[in-house]
Design an enzyme around this catalytic site. Structure first.
Site, mmCIF file in Angstrom:
data_model
loop_
_atom_site.group_PDB
_atom_site.id
_atom_site.type_symbol
_atom_site.label_atom_id
_atom_site.label_comp_id
_atom_site.label_asym_id
_atom_site.label_seq_id
_atom_site.Cartn_x
_atom_site.Cartn_y
_atom_site.Cartn_z
ATOM 1 N N SER A 242 2.467 9.261 0.102
ATOM 2 C CA SER A 242 3.207 9.273 1.369
ATOM 3 C C SER A 242 3.912 7.962 1.692
ATOM 4 C CB SER A 242 2.276 9.660 2.520
ATOM 5 O OG SER A 242 2.003 11.036 2.474
ATOM 6 N N SER B 45 1.611 11.152 9.245
ATOM 7 C CA SER B 45 2.108 11.408 7.893
ATOM 8 C C SER B 45 2.481 12.879 7.706
ATOM 9 C CB SER B 45 1.062 10.990 6.848
ATOM 10 O OG SER B 45 1.655 10.790 5.582
ATOM 11 N N LYS C 229 7.584 8.231 2.462
ATOM 12 C CA LYS C 229 8.109 8.423 3.818
ATOM 13 C C LYS C 229 8.741 7.154 4.386
ATOM 14 C CE LYS C 229 4.899 12.142 5.148
ATOM 15 N NZ LYS C 229 3.949 12.214 4.027
#
Length: 524
Positions: free
Chosen positions: A83, A327, A86
């Site tokens: 993640s 997230s 991101k």
């Protein structure tokens, strides 16, 4: 896929490192601030932990103001960032869409009014808003009723054509299909909660009063699109939920003890366009608007259609909070496709990712050395080096929207979920608590943490830690040790923090292949 309804976090304990199991070398990189060379020895000690034996690590630390590199270990090795992807997507969204960008959802028609009857079709058109709730669709339906319409002679048509029909990201794991954090992506979708888990429903199972009774099963939001096959009983044993591929029947089986708390599970739906349209159709009926014709999906509204009701999402700068703190994968993918549409007129992953790569290059990030195949990092094909993440973290500090973007990063040991996010139980009782900000990342065998921390002298540092190919259930304690070491360091001194001293509950979630916020009820 079968999944237990209640997942429990287990505390893992690891022995202290007495000696170095293997050697990692460090030398001052070109342009390094050698007055803080002690950081190298301290971080080498952390990276020598046996948990990483046979694994891979990329770590970069830099001075936030000058950009001078203070430490680097394999900065150009491309690893799975999970993640941390991101960071690229969110920053590019702020740069390309703008902090004030809002998704719009409209109800339109090309028909003519005859009294209270609309002679023609009713269109529900989405642009990718992942924050739409059932209450928002209810307000849209009320808007149609308030316009004096009680009957639509034509059809209800769902216009999700802003995005293409590719619903899942490249190489997403098949066994994640029914998991809410891997829900399908559509320009027209619906979230069941204010975490904005678009494309999913919440299934709650309450045990009966006595052994042998059938448990009560409810779905949020209430809808006719998802069907429950309740085969469970009240008694001993575990409870499972299963949604088969291509189906919206959720089978509840097993047992839940009498007197037990209500069990909750978030489950993705098959085809979110149909899900959202079904909830809207029910809302129209509640408000006294009858649609005579059938519902159709995936057709564009005519260019000359006029608007009957409209909803606008929160601005992107506010959407960043649930997106980054928790997230949220669906937010990342919706923004990626929205970027594609805004820059190339195509709401596709390819168009969005190309625009993100071009924006990163203009920011000074070597995007040619990056492979990004989705917006969230859920794909194991994403490959990003710690050096590239550091380049981004340094470059965005000059952007006019930086303060809003920085505020979206989780804060170590901040207890509020929408402040601490995925770091809210980590690095507590250390100099990093309330100080360090960073984006977490978790897949099986891949973990990352990149962000900002202030050291003991008040100097802001940028850091990126990407760890791969380890066999331990979690290496979050090593990430924490690196960041706490940085928080404790100052000019002329740096001492390695032993990993065992800084573990947090969320860092030791038993199912460590997922972000702690993906394990519900909430572990962070």
């Amino acid at each position: 896929m079968r999944r237990p309804v209640n997942r429990r976090a287990r505390a893992w304990s690891w022995p202290l490192v007495i000696g170095l199991a293997f050697t990692l070398t460090w030398s001052s990189p070109a342009g390094a601030d050698t007055s803080r060379a002690g950081i190298g020895d301290a971080l080498d000690t952390v990276l020598a932990d046996p948990l990483l034996k046979g694994g891979a690590a990329g770590v970069v630390v830099a001075d936030a103001d000058s950009g001078a590199v203070l430490y680097q270990h394999r900065p150009d090795d491309r690893l799975m960032p999970a993640s941390n992807t991101k960071l690229f997507t969110s920053a590019a969204a702020m740069g390309l869409l703008g902090p004030g960008h809002r998704f719009r959802t409209d109800v339109l028609t090309d028909g003519a009014r005859r009294g209270h009857t609309l002679r023609g079709d009713l269109y529900l058109r989405g642009t990718g808003d992942p924050t739409l709730l059932a209450a928002d669709y209810d307000r849209l339906a009320k808007g149609v009723a308030d316009a004096g319409i009680t009957k639509v002679s034509g059809r209800l048509i769902a216009d999700d054509t802003r995005f293409d029909a590719q619903r899942v990201g490249r190489s997403w794991a098949a066994d994640d299909e029914s998991s809410y954090y891997a829900a399908q992506i559509s320009a027209l979708t619906l979230a069941p909660d204010t975490d904005y888990d678009a494309g999913s429903v919440i299934v709650e199972v309450t045990p009966g009063a006595a052994t042998g009774d059938r448990p009560k099963v409810t779905v949020t939001p209430p809808n006719a699109y998802v069907r429950i096959d309740n085969r469970a009983t009240t008694g001993s044993g575990g409870l499972t939920l299963e949604r088969r591929h291509g189906s919206n029947t959720i089978t509840v089986s097993g047992a839940l003890p009498a007197g037990a708390a209500t069990a909750k599970e978030w489950v993705s739906v098959w085809e979110p366009t149909g899900y959202a349209t079904s909830v809207f159709a029910d809302a129209l009926e509640r408000h006294g608007v009858r649609v005579a014709g059938p519902t159709r999906l995936g057709r564009a509204a005519p260019a000359d259609a006029r608007t009957l009701a409209s909803h606008r999402s929160m601005p992107l700068k506010d959407l960043l909070i649930p997106f980054m703190k928790l997230s949220n994968n669906i937010h990342a993918e919706a923004l990626t496709k929205a970027i594609g549409y805004a820059t190339a007129g195509r709401g596709t992953w390819d168009a969005g990712l190309a625009a993100i790569a071009d924006w990163l290059k203009k920011q000074g990030v070597d995007s040619g050395a990056v492979r990004q195949v989705d917006g969230s990092g859920l794909s194991r094909m994403d490959n990003i080096a710690a050096g590239r993440l550091t380049e981004l973290l340094l470059s965005v500090r000059d952007e006019p929207w930086y303060a809003d973007w920085y505020a979206s990063l989780p804060v170590a040991c901040a207890p509020d979920r929408f402040v601490g996010g995925t770091l809210r139980t980590r690095m507590c009782s250390t100099p990093a608590a309330g100080n360090a900000r960073g984006k977490t990342g978790s897949l099986t065998g891949a973990s990352a943490l990149s962000g900002y921390v202030t050291d003991a002298d008040g100097r802001e540092l940028v850091y990126s830690v990407v760890l791969n190919n380890y066999l331990a259930p979690s290496v979050k304690n090593l990430e924490d040790a690196i960041v706490v070491t940085l928080a404790k360091s100052g000019e002329g001194h740096a001492e390695a923090v032993r990993p065992r001293a800084v573990r947090g509950a969320a860092a030791a979630v038993a199912d460590a292949g997922r972000e702690c916020s993906w394990v519900k009820p909430h572990h962070c």
